[in-house]
Design a protein around this motif. Sequence first.
Motif, PDB file in Angstrom:
ATOM      1  N   ALA A 161      -4.605   5.271 -11.103  1.00  0.00           N
ATOM      2  CA  ALA A 161      -5.192   4.675  -9.894  1.00  0.00           C
ATOM      3  C   ALA A 161      -4.723   3.228  -9.812  1.00  0.00           C
ATOM      4  O   ALA A 161      -5.321   2.338 -10.423  1.00  0.00           O
ATOM      5  CB  ALA A 161      -6.706   4.751  -9.949  1.00  0.00           C
ATOM      6  N   PRO A 162      -3.656   2.971  -9.091  1.00  0.00           N
ATOM      7  CA  PRO A 162      -3.044   1.638  -9.151  1.00  0.00           C
ATOM      8  C   PRO A 162      -3.691   0.572  -8.268  1.00  0.00           C
ATOM      9  O   PRO A 162      -3.241  -0.566  -8.271  1.00  0.00           O
ATOM     10  CB  PRO A 162      -1.604   1.893  -8.694  1.00  0.00           C
ATOM     11  CG  PRO A 162      -1.636   3.166  -7.939  1.00  0.00           C
ATOM     12  CD  PRO A 162      -2.843   3.930  -8.328  1.00  0.00           C
ATOM     13  N   LEU A 163      -4.725   0.919  -7.513  1.00  0.00           N
ATOM     14  CA  LEU A 163      -5.327  -0.061  -6.604  1.00  0.00           C
ATOM     15  C   LEU A 163      -6.736  -0.415  -7.063  1.00  0.00           C
ATOM     16  O   LEU A 163      -7.560   0.467  -7.317  1.00  0.00           O
ATOM     17  CB  LEU A 163      -5.372   0.501  -5.176  1.00  0.00           C
ATOM     18  CG  LEU A 163      -5.970  -0.409  -4.099  1.00  0.00           C
ATOM     19  CD1 LEU A 163      -5.168  -1.687  -3.947  1.00  0.00           C
ATOM     20  CD2 LEU A 163      -6.042   0.333  -2.762  1.00  0.00           C
ATOM     21  N   LYS A 164      -6.982  -1.695  -7.174  1.00  0.00           N
ATOM     22  CA  LYS A 164      -8.310  -2.171  -7.580  1.00  0.00           C
ATOM     23  C   LYS A 164      -8.871  -3.048  -6.464  1.00  0.00           C
ATOM     24  O   LYS A 164      -8.219  -3.988  -6.019  1.00  0.00           O
ATOM     25  CB  LYS A 164      -8.177  -2.997  -8.857  1.00  0.00           C
ATOM     26  CG  LYS A 164      -9.449  -3.153  -9.628  1.00  0.00           C
ATOM     27  CD  LYS A 164      -9.509  -2.174 -10.771  1.00  0.00           C
ATOM     28  CE  LYS A 164     -10.769  -2.360 -11.589  1.00  0.00           C
ATOM     29  NZ  LYS A 164     -10.844  -1.402 -12.698  1.00  0.00           N
ATOM     30  N   ARG A 165     -10.090  -2.759  -6.042  1.00  0.00           N
ATOM     31  CA  ARG A 165     -10.733  -3.528  -4.965  1.00  0.00           C
ATOM     32  C   ARG A 165     -11.660  -4.565  -5.598  1.00  0.00           C
ATOM     33  O   ARG A 165     -12.698  -4.238  -6.141  1.00  0.00           O
ATOM     34  CB  ARG A 165     -11.532  -2.598  -4.053  1.00  0.00           C
ATOM     35  CG  ARG A 165     -10.715  -1.500  -3.434  1.00  0.00           C
ATOM     36  CD  ARG A 165     -11.584  -0.521  -2.685  1.00  0.00           C
ATOM     37  NE  ARG A 165     -12.082  -1.063  -1.436  1.00  0.00           N
ATOM     38  CZ  ARG A 165     -13.336  -0.965  -1.016  1.00  0.00           C
ATOM     39  NH1 ARG A 165     -14.247  -0.371  -1.770  1.00  0.00           N
ATOM     40  NH2 ARG A 165     -13.691  -1.460   0.151  1.00  0.00           N
ATOM     41  N   LEU A 182       0.830  -1.213   0.000  1.00  0.00           N
ATOM     42  CA  LEU A 182       0.000   0.000   0.000  1.00  0.00           C
ATOM     43  C   LEU A 182       0.862   1.258   0.000  1.00  0.00           C
ATOM     44  O   LEU A 182       0.477   2.284  -0.577  1.00  0.00           O
ATOM     45  CB  LEU A 182      -0.955  -0.024   1.196  1.00  0.00           C
ATOM     46  CG  LEU A 182      -2.001  -1.152   1.141  1.00  0.00           C
ATOM     47  CD1 LEU A 182      -2.873  -1.149   2.386  1.00  0.00           C
ATOM     48  CD2 LEU A 182      -2.853  -1.071  -0.117  1.00  0.00           C
ATOM     49  N   VAL A 225       1.627   1.628  -3.574  1.00  0.00           N
ATOM     50  CA  VAL A 225       0.446   2.147  -4.288  1.00  0.00           C
ATOM     51  C   VAL A 225       0.369   3.661  -4.142  1.00  0.00           C
ATOM     52  O   VAL A 225       0.163   4.389  -5.126  1.00  0.00           O
ATOM     53  CB  VAL A 225      -0.840   1.486  -3.738  1.00  0.00           C
ATOM     54  CG1 VAL A 225      -2.082   2.270  -4.160  1.00  0.00           C
ATOM     55  CG2 VAL A 225      -0.952   0.043  -4.210  1.00  0.00           C
TER      56      VAL A 225
END
Lengths: 374, 200
Positions: free
Chosen positions: A144-148, A130, A133
Motif C-alpha cells: 500500500a504505497p499511499l499514506k494519508r 497517483l 501509486v
Amino acid sequence: LLLSDPPKSDELEVSIFGPGKGEAIAVHLGGGDWITVDSCRSQSKGTHSILDYFEAIGVNIEQQLKVVVGTHAHDDHIAGLGQLYESAKNAIFVCSAAAASEEFLVTAEADKSVAAGLRSSVRREYLRILDEVERRGRERSGFAPLKRAVESLPLWTRSSTPGRAAAEIVALSPSHVAVTRAQRDLATSALAAPNGTKRFANRDPNEFAVALWVSVGSQRILLGADLLSGPAGCGWQAVLANVSVSGKAGIFKVPHHGSITSHHDGVWAEMLEVNPVALIAPFRGGRKHLPSPADLARICALTNSGYVTASPERIAQRESTRRISASLGGVASNVRDPWGTPGHVRARKGKDDAPWHVEMFGPAMDLATALKSK
Amino acid sequence: VTTTTTTTTSRNVPSDQSLAGVTADRDTGALFLRKLEQARIEHQRQAVPLLVTSGSDLTLSTVTPIVESARDTESGSTAQWWHRRGKGADNEAISGVQKWEGRILELDETIFSAELSPLSEEGPVLVADFDVRLLLPEADVSVGDVIYVTARLVERERGMPPSKTVSVRLRRMGKWSEDEIDMIKRRAHDRWARLADFID
C-alpha cells in the motif's frame, strides 16, 4: 567536506534546497535510510536538486529512499515530485489526508480538463504521482504505497538494530478540523463557482500542509512545511493543542519560508531546543519576498544558528530575462526569474552530544548575513 | 456574428468612429458593445493606457468577447495607441512575434502577477507584474486565470524605426457543462475507488 561526501552511516543529515521551482528537503535517518520532503527543480538548468544530490553522494534511490512526502499542492513545493517518486521505486508516498480524498481528486480532474491545450497546470504533478501509486500497488500484491497524513499518525517506523537507532516519522498535521474544512472547501471550489466559470484551483492548501516530527534515537527534527499558525483548530495552534511528542527538536525547517503567518511562539518554546538550527528556503515568486526583513530579524532573535538557502532579495537577472523585459517594457513591470540557482544548506550530526555541523553551498548564507544585507 | 474591426491605424483613444465597424446583434453583441463603450469612457476618464478591441479572427457567436489591451511601447506615451488587426495597418508589417501563456498567481486591486511560459520559442519561465486595468472591463478575473501576452515588432514606412506592440489577453475558459461536471466527478470517483486499495 565536499558536497559529494556522503554522511557516515551513523550520521543524521538534514539538507534543504531552494528556491528553484520549489523547495526540497532530504533527511538521512542513519543506516543509509533517507526520506525526502517536497521537491525542487532548477528552472535555469532544468535539473532536479534532490536527484542530483543523491547521485553525487552515491545514494541508491531505489533502495535507500523510503518515504517521499508531498506536504501540500502548491507548485513552489511539488515541481519534480512525480519524477522523484517514480525514481524511488520502493518508497511510500505521503500526502495530506485532505489531498488524498475524492474531493481533491475532483479538483485535480477539473484542472486536468482546464489544462487541456495549455502549458499551465496546477494539479498535474499530483495526478502523475497517483498514477504511479496505482501502478506500484497493482504490481506488488499487499503493498500500500499511499499514506494519508493526519495529526499524530505514525507514517514510518524503523526498529533499532546494532549500529542503527530506532526511527519514527509522525505527522503533526493536518488536524482533523483542517481536513474537514479542506474537504468542504474543495467540494465547493472546483466545479461550483457561482457562475460556473472554468478556472484552475484557487484554494490555499497551506491550511492542510503536512508538518513532520522525525525521531532518530534521542534526536528530534521538526519539519514545518508551510503550515500556518491557524485558524482555530488548524495549523500550529492545533499541533500544540492536540499532538503529543517527546523531547525537543534541535533542528527546525522553519515553516512557510519564515513568514509571520506561520509563526507561533509555542513552537519555539515547547517543541524546540534552545538555539536550534533553523533552516529556510526563501520564496521570491511573489511580489512580497519571504522571509521579509522583519521575519529575518524575528528568527535571528530566536536563534543564532539560522541559515537560508539563498538571499530573499531579488536576484540579478540573466540576459535572456533582460531581453524579455525589454520586449514587454511599458506593459509588464518587474519581469523576473524569481527562482535563480537553488542553494543548499546541509546540517549533519554524529554522536548525540555533538553539535550540528552546518555547511552552505551555492548562494546559501546564514541568516545574520542575510539580515545585514538588507 | 462576426466582429469586424477597423484596419486603419489610430493613434488616439478608440473613437466612436473606430467602434462603428463592430457589428453584433442580440444580447452577446450588445454586451460586447457596452463593454467597449465602458472601456472607452474609462480610458478617457483616467487616461488609462488601454485599448480595447476584439481579438482578431474571432466571432462573438463562438467566443465570449475577448479583451485585449495594447500599447505602443516604443513611444512610452500613454496617449498613443494602436487599433488594428491581422497584418497591421497600411504600410506596416509585423516582422516578429513573441508569445507567452501566463497563469495569474497574485491579484489585488491594482496589480496582478503572472507566471509566463513561452509559446513561440524556447525560453525561460518568468514572472511579471501587470496593471490590472489591462484586463478591464472584465470584472471576473481571478487567481488561476490564464492570459496570453503577445509582443509584436512592427516594421513601418521606409525611414521609420520599427515599433513594438504588446498585448495582454484574458483567456476565457467558458463554463462547465453538466456533462463535463458529471464526467469529472465520475473520473474522480473511479480514481478514488482504485486508490482505496493502495492506501495504508
